[in-house]
Design a protein around this motif. Structure first.
Motif: not given
Length: 311
Positions: A142-149, A166-175, A197-203
């Motif tokens: 089992a694991g936990v992590g994050a995707k960085l914006p 185009f989107r090269l990134g979501t702009g959000s910090l996602d767990g 993936s539990r996604n956060g909000e971007n700017e």
């Protein structure tokens, strides 16, 4: 030294992007998947190439008439490092670089750049690798992590007052949360995994829909001297909730699809080569306005440290 260089590259990628929403287009579908993890007790350094194709329509009426809105081609190079920190702890880092192409009304737009890196820490809950080959062997991690914006972003020129992005990134910090189970007996095995993936909000107060993906794979290991071959057959499933902007759900976002998957991995003492093809079996993305084509992945992996055998 190799590890230090990679981590320095990771920390130096770009600035926090400013992104705007993307509705019925394939770019928001790209998602990190783990799949089979051979030679679990070794450190691994991999470079992979993934090709995806999508067809988007402006409306269901246009789709019924066969009027294509855009053709999208996404190619991504992934640099991945997996470190065996301990017998039961494993750290995975993925650094992607994307090549995006979109064809609209006879014109082609291209965008290349770094995408969002991901970090995942895994713990091995159960490992029976040392049992006899004639017995059932189980491994659960089992694991936990994050995707960085940190993915770069650029806007394309406006056409008819409509701005295409185009989107090269979501702009959000996602767990992220990950679970993998492997069952082995003799030369045969079954692998099942889930990545959520539990996604956060971007700017711009935009949040891409929460996602989960999973593999169910049957594989066979054929060994001959120092050479090993592992063919595999399975299914890949991904779903995403609707995107949310300033508290409101966005139309033509989210969905689900299922791919059939064929894979082949060839192992040598210090490295391996992986080929994988995924074919869409069922899909409904962006309320049917985006259709995925086949996907192809090629990956080369170097093993160092740890145990030389195992999966």
């Amino acid at each position: 030294m190799r590890t230090i260089i990679l981590l320095l590259l990771l920390l130096g990628v770009g600035n926090l992007p400013q992104l705007s929403a993307c509705e019925a287009c394939g770019c928001s579908i790209m998602f990190w998947e783990m799949g089979l993890t051979p030679r679990f007790q070794s450190h691994q350094l991999s470079i992979g190439w993934n090709h995806q194709r999508f067809t988007s329509y402006s409306s269901l009426e246009a789709k019924a008439l066969g009027q294509i809105g855009s053709e999208e081609y996404f190619q991504q190079m992934d640099l991945q490092l997996q470190l065996r920190l301990h017998d039961r702890w494993r750290l995975s880092v993925a650094l992607p670089y994307a090549f995006l192409q979109r064809e609209i009304a006879g014109e082609t737009w291209n965008l290349n750049g770094w995408s969002d890196p991901s970090v995942l820490l895994q713990y091995v809950v159960l490992d029976q690798e040392n049992k006899k080959r004639t017995e059932w062997r189980h491994r659960l991690s089992a694991g936990v992590g994050a995707k960085l914006p940190w993915g770069q972003q650029a806007k394309l020129p406006e056409e008819d007052n409509t701005q295409v992005n185009f989107r090269l990134g979501t702009g959000s910090l996602d767990g992220m949360a990950y679970l993998q189970y492997v069952l082995r007996r003799g030369d045969w095995g079954l692998s099942a995994d889930v990545l959520a993936s539990r996604n956060g909000e971007n700017e711009e107060d935009y949040r891409y829909g929460h996602r989960w993906s999973g593999h169910l794979t049957v594989f066979n290991v054929i060994a001959s001297g120092k050479l090993g071959i592992m063919p595999s057959l399975g299914l890949y499933r991904e779903t995403a909730a609707e995107d949310v902007q300033r508290g409101y759900y966005r139309s033509h976002t989210g969905g689900q699809y299922t791919f059939g998957q064929l894979g082949l991995q060839v192992f040598f003492p210090a490295f391996s080569t992986t080929l994988r093809y995924q074919h869409p079996l069922e899909q409904k993305w962006a309320e049917g306005l985006t259709e995925a084509g086949g996907r192809m992945t090629v990956q080369f992996t170097y093993f160092f440290g740890g145990k030389p055998l195992g999966s």
